[in-house]
Structure formats: structure tokens, C-alpha cells
Scaffold this active site. Structure first.
Site, PDB file in Angstrom:
ATOM      1  N   LYS A  98      -6.608  -4.377  -4.160  1.00  0.00           N
ATOM      2  CA  LYS A  98      -7.272  -5.321  -3.260  1.00  0.00           C
ATOM      3  C   LYS A  98      -8.693  -4.816  -3.052  1.00  0.00           C
ATOM      4  CE  LYS A  98      -7.432  -7.040   1.469  1.00  0.00           C
ATOM      5  NZ  LYS A  98      -7.038  -6.770   2.865  1.00  0.00           N
ATOM      6  N   ALA A 185      -6.822 -11.446   7.359  1.00  0.00           N
ATOM      7  CA  ALA A 185      -7.662 -11.013   8.483  1.00  0.00           C
ATOM      8  C   ALA A 185      -7.811 -12.097   9.539  1.00  0.00           C
ATOM      9  CB  ALA A 185      -9.040 -10.556   8.018  1.00  0.00           C
ATOM     10  N   GLY A 186      -7.647 -11.681  10.794  1.00  0.00           N
ATOM     11  CA  GLY A 186      -7.904 -12.551  11.924  1.00  0.00           C
ATOM     12  C   GLY A 186      -6.741 -13.384  12.408  1.00  0.00           C
ATOM     13  N   ASN A 207      -1.923  -7.536   9.902  1.00  0.00           N
ATOM     14  CA  ASN A 207      -1.762  -6.156  10.346  1.00  0.00           C
ATOM     15  C   ASN A 207      -1.936  -6.040  11.859  1.00  0.00           C
ATOM     16  OD1 ASN A 207      -3.678  -3.101  10.217  1.00  0.00           O
ATOM     17  ND2 ASN A 207      -1.484  -3.299  10.439  1.00  0.00           N
ATOM     18  N   THR A 208      -3.163  -6.279  12.339  1.00  0.00           N
ATOM     19  CA  THR A 208      -3.475  -6.028  13.748  1.00  0.00           C
ATOM     20  C   THR A 208      -2.517  -6.714  14.709  1.00  0.00           C
ATOM     21  OG1 THR A 208      -5.825  -5.730  13.225  1.00  0.00           O
ATOM     22  CG2 THR A 208      -5.255  -6.198  15.519  1.00  0.00           C
TER      23      THR A 208
END
Length: 263
Positions: A98, A185-186, A207-208
Site C-alpha cells: 500500500k 481513512a476518515g 483503523n482509528t
């Protein structure tokens, strides 16, 4: 027939990919992977020792069940990303990578020019490249043209949990894609993942939102269910939206009721 995701000839039954950057411990990461049944996990090369089979993170990843996707987080230009990719291949034997090229630590947005350069060169070197990118339909086409195996546009800046902030251009990327589109992401809530899948994305990476949840394992399960539900809705064919009301019950043959007795 099962609805499988295929990237570069490899098939996956799960459309939820997991990042590993923010988990409180490798053991929690392991439990999350087991709970959500993800088959793709991405790991920053600067966080692991690929030469050590007892590495805290790598020892918790069952590579028989989960595809290991090293990422070039920390690279500021194409040259650094290429060097990290080569180190990953030498250390792990995988040619999957990636690409993350992020020169600005404040915005953490990917550099489109350097990402394209790195992708083109690594494809020539025999890598299966999944580039992390801005929500740019033209860049998505260029990355496909140089051989990207999938494109990974962000929903919002990494770590923000804002969900899809540029739906129109994301839909453009999905509509014109010749390779799988993975929203990366996000994504801050399972509903965000469901929406991404409803729009026609092929997979999502989270992830987050999972790692910082009060109960990461339960949140991972919620994201897994949302991803499945969103994909099912997309395949079923969502109804079109309309700015005016449309009756769901018949408007003809109404029953007339005499209310004169109330007088």
C-alpha cells in the site's frame, strides 16, 4: 454464488480491511481481526521488524487467514516509498504494498504526484500496488493506467472520523473504476462504512474508529456487519431519491365516510 472481492487475482470474502496503527496493544489488534474476520491487514513498515518472527505486531497476525499488506507510511516522496516497498519485499516475501506518500505532517494528505510516480515504478518492478490517494477522479484514472491493482481514496483526512466528505467525486471514482475501489481513512462510524458500500465501493479500510472505541472488538463487529449490509443494499439496488413526496398507498378508490352524525 458467494459475493467475493478480487484484487490482482486474489479473492476475499471480507470487504473490511483493518489498519493497525492505533491499537492499545497487539493483543487487542489480534482480537479485533478475529472478531471482524478481516482478511486484509495493513501494517506500517516503520513499526515492525519483519526479520523477527516474534515481533509484537507480526506475531499476532495469522498470515494463513489474513493477507499482510505492508504500507509505506512515513514516506515523504516517491523515492522513499519505493525504498520501503523493496525492504518489505525483501523482509516478508510479499510483493503487495500500500503506497502512502505524505509530505505534510499537519494535513496528512497524500501527495498525488509522488504517489503516481511511486506506483508506476513499483508496478514495473513487479509489485501489486494499492495507492492511498485524495478524492481525485483524474488521479484515480492515471493510477489505473499505470497499473494500480486497486485505488484507495480517502473518505476524510486520516484520523478525523468525519465520514465521507466529498461524496460527488467519490461516486465519480467508483463509476469510472476499472479496478476495485477501497475507501480508506476518515470512516468514523459503521454507518459511514455502510454508506461507502451502498455507493458501490468494493471495500473499506478502518483503523482509528475501531482502535479508539471504548470496546474495540465490539466496534469491529459493528463495522463488519455494516460493511456487509451496505454491500447487500448496493447489490439489491437502492431506490432513487426524489425531492417531492410520492404516495406509497393507492390514491384512487378512497372510501368516503359520512361524518354528518357528528353534528
Amino acid at each position: 454464488m458467494a459475493d467475493m472481492l478480487t484484487i490482482a487475482g486474489k479473492t476475499f470474502s471480507s470487504r473490511l480491511f483493518i489498519g493497525t496503527g492505533k491499537f492499545a496493544s497487539p493483543e487487542i489488534m489480534r482480537d479485533v481481526l478475529q472478531a471482524c474476520k478481516s482478511q486484509m491487514v495493513t501494517v506500517a513498515l516503520r513499526r515492525v521488524n519483519l526479520a523477527d518472527p516474534e515481533d509484537d505486531i507480526m506475531s499476532q497476525i495469522d498470515t494463513g487467514e489474513t493477507n499482510f499488506l505492508p504500507n509505506t507510511s512515513g514516506a515523504r516522496n516517491a523515492e522513499e516509498a519505493i525504498r520501503l516497498a523493496e525492504l518489505a519485499r525483501a523482509g516478508s516475501g510479499t510483493n503487495w504494498v500500500k503506497i502512502e506518500v505524505v509530505p505534510d505532517p499537519r494535513t496528512l494528505l497524500p501527495d498525488p504526484i509522488e504517489t503516481l510516480k511511486a506506483t508506476e515504478e513499483l508496478v514495473k518492478r513487479g509489485f501489486i500496488v494499492l495507492p492511498y490517494m485524495n478524492v481525485d477522479p483524474i488521479l484515480a484514472l492515471r493510477l489505473q493506467d499505470v497499473g494500480a491493482a486497486a485505488v484507495m481514496p480517502l473518505a476524510a483526512p486520516i484520523g478525523t472520523n468525519l465520514g465521507i466528505t466529498n461524496r460527488l467525486q467519490l461516486e465519480m471514482i467508483i463509476e469510472q473504476a476499472r479496478v476495485p475501489v477501497v475507501i480508506d481513512a476518515g470512516l468514523g462510524a459503521p454507518s459511514h462504512a455502510a454508506l461507502a458500500m451502498e455507493l458501490g465501493a468494493d471495500a473499506v479500510l478502518v483503523n482509528t474508529a475501531i482502535a479508539v472505541a471504548d470496546k474495540p472488538v465490539a466496534m469491529a463487529e459493528a463495522f463488519a456487519m455494516a460493511t456487509i449490509a451496505g454491500r447487500a443494499a448496493y447489490l439489491a439496488g437502492l431506490g432513487s431519491q426524489c425531492p417531492v413526496a410520492s404516495a406509497s398507498s393507492p390514491v384512487s378508490g378512497n372510501i368516503t365516510v359520512d361524518l354528518d352524525f357528528l353534528d
